[in-house]
Design an enzyme around this catalytic site. Structure first.
Site, PDB file in Angstrom:
ATOM      1  N   HIS A  22       0.586  -0.863   0.175  1.00 14.59           N
ATOM      2  CA  HIS A  22      -0.080  -0.024   0.009  1.00 14.59           C
ATOM      3  C   HIS A  22       0.909   0.997   0.374  1.00 14.59           C
ATOM      4  O   HIS A  22       0.419   2.526  -0.949  1.00 14.59           O
ATOM      5  CB  HIS A  22      -0.594  -0.009   1.097  1.00 14.59           C
ATOM      6  N   ASP A 117      -5.588   5.661   1.630  1.00 10.18           N
ATOM      7  CA  ASP A 117      -5.762   4.712   1.300  1.00 10.18           C
ATOM      8  C   ASP A 117      -7.432   3.804   1.270  1.00 10.18           C
ATOM      9  O   ASP A 117      -7.733   4.420   2.598  1.00 10.18           O
ATOM     10  CB  ASP A 117      -4.804   2.915   1.634  1.00 10.18           C
TER      11      ASP A 117
END
Length: 453
Positions: A22, A117
């Site tokens: 991520h 995210d």
């Protein structure tokens, strides 16, 4: 020039999830936005903190886990999949601290938006309370997102808590590319258990966001993009980050480069690159089957064995002396995009994480797929059966099957067809970046959109 001049006066806040898969795309996005003139602030946890010295032009602020006496996080494991418990804690308890941090930033300068995210679903309510536009970065494919959005249906159909094992090979209703066993591989029993709820909240708050940024390109997932545009009012921006920046500077592990002289000496398309990502683990028995399968294939290979990959071992202690021989090289970590771009690499055996899969697509490298968890099975099925750029091996480790799969891709006639498909996809990605191409226009639209907020 007008947009760039305006954007230079605007700051964008980015908030990645603190895991390698991520962090990489979020910092690639940060680099891209910085190159377009925006000022960049990165919010991050101290857990898995990036090397800030690699980003001298960014401002870093560390939040959420600064209190060593906070019992909610102080005893949480810091390795493996157990570390994902932090996701639940921060999503449940992080709103107050994030709001305080954002209030300080908003009071001191002009901020265009926050980009988080997608799995930081709690940030939507915080952003709304401050009238701050929130865009999300979705670090997996559009196909995967649509599958996650269908989990209540999958639950209703009995896929998540499957009692009848004879159904494992069935096609998934609404997603005929997938098999029921791909849903079962996710490892949770209901769309209302903690993981199911987190994914449900992710989908809900992604749909509520001001925009979605995808690490992909239109020509790779065109039918899925049409569905997303139809179902979600927020604009979508598809940008292939590996085509703009490598992820080397955001690596949490030190990268070994000592093998490059060996790789440089290998014939074109002769080396199999093997890496199963930053969090996967295998038993010693499976590790040895992988090793024997690679050796039995009689193909040259570069194998990344991350410390901790073999349960109960520090590194490769179970490997018999002399087994690998001169044909193979084993390293602890590698600059993956640079390896995939090397002319000696003929295929990539991967855990099917989206970053690895997409980096391979961007370099035109065929794949062997062994998904372990999460979205990996979805990626593997799509790339095998839709894009047709690899073979699906799975994780039932038997040396003969491994050897056969390697030879299918590296040597057999089928492999040449697969490698040609991979080369064609790379060409499509390259064309999309040219002026007027889909990715070029998507990036320009993203810059203009953020500048207008």
């Amino acid at each position: 020039m007008e947009n760039q001049t305006e954007s230079k006066r605007r700051r964008v806040i980015l908030f990645p999830l603190p895991f390698q898969g991520h962090i990489n795309p979020m910092l690639q996005l940060a680099n891209l936005l910085y190159s377009k003139g925006f000022s960049i602030t990165i919010l991050h946890t101290n857990f898995n903190a990036p090397k800030t010295s690699n980003y001298p032009n960014f401002t870093f602020r560390f939040i959420l886990d600064n209190d060593p006496h906070d019992q909610r996080i102080s005893n949480l494991p810091s390795h493996g999949m157990a570390a994902f418990n932090r996701l639940f804690v921060f999503n449940e308890h992080g709103a107050y601290e994030l709001r305080h941090e954002l209030e300080l930033l908003l009071a001191s300068e002009q901020v265009s938006c926050i980009i988080t995210d997608a799995l930081w679903h709690f940030t939507q309510s915080v952003a709304d309370s401050l009238n701050l536009p929130r865009l999300v970065l979705r670090t997996s494919s559009l196909f995967c997102f649509l599958a996650y959005a269908s989990f209540p249906l999958f639950d209703h159909l009995g896929y998540l808590n499957l009692a009848d094992k004879t159904r494992l090979e069935e096609q998934v209703e609404g997603f005929p590319v997938l098999k029921v066993k791909d849903i079962v591989k996710l490892g949770f029993k209901s769309s209302t258990d903690p993981i199911g709820q987190m994914l449900g909240n992710m989908v809900k708050q992604t749909k509520a966001s001001s925009g979605i940024i995808w690490n992909s390109f239109k020509e790779l997932e065109e039918p899925e993009l049409e569905t997303v545009i139809r179902d979600i009012p927020a604009p979508s921006f598809l940008i292939p980050f590996p085509k703009h920046f490598t992820a080397s500077s955001s690596s949490l592990l030190d990268q070994d480069r000592t093998f490059f002289p060996w790789l440089d000496q290998q014939p074109p398309n002769s080396v199999l690159y093997v890496s199963f990502g930053s969090t996967t683990e295998v038993d010693e028995k499976d590790f040895l089957e992988i090793a024997h399968g690679l050796v039995d294939s009689k193909q040259s290979f570069l194998w990344v064995v991350r410390p901790g990959f073999v349960k109960g071992s520090t590194w490769v202690e179970p490997l018999p002396d002399g087994l690998v021989g001169e044909r193979g090289r084993i390293v602890k970590w590698a600059p993956q995009q640079e390896v995939l771009a090397h002319e000696a690499v003929g295929a990539f055996w991967t855990h099917s994480g989206w970053n690895s899969t997409f980096e391979s697509i961007c370099e035109g490298v065929a794949m062997i797929f062994s998904p372990f968890m999460g979205d990996q099975a979805f990626n593997a099925r799509y790339m095998t059966d839709v894009s047709k750029v690899g073979v699906y091996l799975g994780t039932v480790w038997e040396r003969e099957e491994i050897s056969n799969a390697v030879r299918r891709v590296m040597v057999d006639e089928e492999g040449e067809w697969i490698r040609e498909n991979a080369r064609v996809l790379k060409q499509k990605a390259d064309v999309s970046l040219m002026k007027g191409g889909s990715s070029y226009e998507s990036l320009e639209s993203l810059v203009a959109y953020i500048s207008s907020l």
